[in-house]
Design a protein around this motif. Sequence first.
Motif, PDB file in Angstrom:
ATOM      1  N   GLY A  30       0.807  -1.223   0.000  1.00 14.03           N
ATOM      2  CA  GLY A  30       0.000   0.000   0.000  1.00 14.03           C
ATOM      3  C   GLY A  30       0.832   1.261   0.000  1.00 14.03           C
ATOM      4  O   GLY A  30       0.617   2.173  -0.809  1.00 14.03           O
ATOM      5  N   THR A  31       1.827   1.322   0.908  1.00 12.48           N
ATOM      6  CA  THR A  31       2.652   2.526   1.015  1.00 12.48           C
ATOM      7  C   THR A  31       3.459   2.797  -0.257  1.00 12.48           C
ATOM      8  O   THR A  31       3.472   3.933  -0.742  1.00 12.48           O
ATOM      9  CB  THR A  31       3.588   2.427   2.236  1.00 12.48           C
ATOM     10  N   PRO A  32       4.148   1.798  -0.839  1.00 10.84           N
ATOM     11  CA  PRO A  32       4.873   2.083  -2.090  1.00 10.84           C
ATOM     12  C   PRO A  32       3.952   2.565  -3.210  1.00 10.84           C
ATOM     13  O   PRO A  32       4.337   3.444  -3.987  1.00 10.84           O
ATOM     14  CB  PRO A  32       5.511   0.731  -2.447  1.00 10.84           C
ATOM     15  N   VAL A  33       2.766   2.007  -3.283  1.00 16.49           N
ATOM     16  CA  VAL A  33       1.833   2.439  -4.328  1.00 16.49           C
ATOM     17  C   VAL A  33       1.461   3.899  -4.129  1.00 16.49           C
ATOM     18  O   VAL A  33       1.448   4.695  -5.092  1.00 16.49           O
ATOM     19  CB  VAL A  33       0.569   1.546  -4.320  1.00 16.49           C
ATOM     20  N   VAL A  34       1.171   4.277  -2.889  1.00 21.83           N
ATOM     21  CA  VAL A  34       0.826   5.675  -2.599  1.00 21.83           C
ATOM     22  C   VAL A  34       1.981   6.598  -2.954  1.00 21.83           C
ATOM     23  O   VAL A  34       1.789   7.664  -3.563  1.00 21.83           O
ATOM     24  CB  VAL A  34       0.437   5.835  -1.115  1.00 21.83           C
ATOM     25  N   ILE A  35       3.206   6.199  -2.602  1.00 22.89           N
ATOM     26  CA  ILE A  35       4.383   7.034  -2.883  1.00 22.89           C
ATOM     27  C   ILE A  35       4.563   7.224  -4.389  1.00 22.89           C
ATOM     28  O   ILE A  35       4.796   8.345  -4.870  1.00 22.89           O
ATOM     29  CB  ILE A  35       5.641   6.400  -2.257  1.00 22.89           C
ATOM     30  N   VAL A  36       4.456   6.140  -5.144  1.00 21.70           N
ATOM     31  CA  VAL A  36       4.613   6.227  -6.603  1.00 21.70           C
ATOM     32  C   VAL A  36       3.538   7.109  -7.216  1.00 21.70           C
ATOM     33  O   VAL A  36       3.824   7.954  -8.081  1.00 21.70           O
ATOM     34  CB  VAL A  36       4.589   4.811  -7.225  1.00 21.70           C
ATOM     35  N   VAL A  37       2.305   6.949  -6.755  1.00 28.84           N
ATOM     36  CA  VAL A  37       1.210   7.761  -7.293  1.00 28.84           C
ATOM     37  C   VAL A  37       1.444   9.238  -7.002  1.00 28.84           C
ATOM     38  O   VAL A  37       1.258  10.106  -7.866  1.00 28.84           O
ATOM     39  CB  VAL A  37      -0.139   7.288  -6.712  1.00 28.84           C
TER      40      VAL A  37
END
Length: 261
Positions: A30-37
């Motif tokens: 979840g956190t990596p996806v949020v950061i990339v977005v």
Amino acid sequence: MTVQASRDLATAFGTASNRRGRYFSFKRIGTPVVIVVVLLALYWWLSTLALDSIELRTLNWDYLLERTFEHLRLTVVASAIVAVLAIPAGIALSRIHSRAVHAIVFGIANVGQSTPAIGLVILLAIVWKLGFEVALVGLVAYSILPVLRNTLVGLQQVDSNLTEAARGMGMRPLQVLAQIELPLAIPVIVAGLRTALVFCVGVATVATFINAGGLGDMIVNGLKLQRWPVLITGAVVVSCIALTIDWLAGLAEDLLKPKGL
């Protein structure tokens, strides 16, 4: 217990296990996806702007990577020093059963956090000098308390029956510490390191005021020159670094946790 009750119990445990599995899966991705977005959204937003010459001096890959490297160097080196100082100190305090000694040590360790970060860094610069070393001292002073406290608490929470049993088996004090106490206290200690890392990322932004570099340069320049793309970019990148480090520390906390806890 009837067969039906056993099946219901097994189903309940299976459902709980699946929920935990889904939670940890979301926690890991979840956190990596949020950061990339967020970073992609920032890049898209900047690409739609007509940047002037002043903004282009800052919003380029060379400048951004250099400031990010300086910020990470401050954070990682300060956190490593905190770990080297605070974990042995916490272990030593766990062997000292004196409230007066504990109060004195924690009072000294609390000085950094009780003082505003920018005030502490600038005060050190006034009495010492400018540059990387001074910023490092300020970061260590500001971040040492969580690791020291968590190390002591983690060791104190180890079941005394386990340590007594280990001693009864003939294990020496250092063996009990290394093989029983520290492995059981690792999750709490890593949680303290995780907090210290996030503290370091945030406080490192004030290093710009004493010529120590970092992403604080972008934030301050954007604020002084009223260049909001520069200011927002610096703030977003710092936030993403903090989230990334917190995520990595969380993974380390899960991996280092002894099985069964």
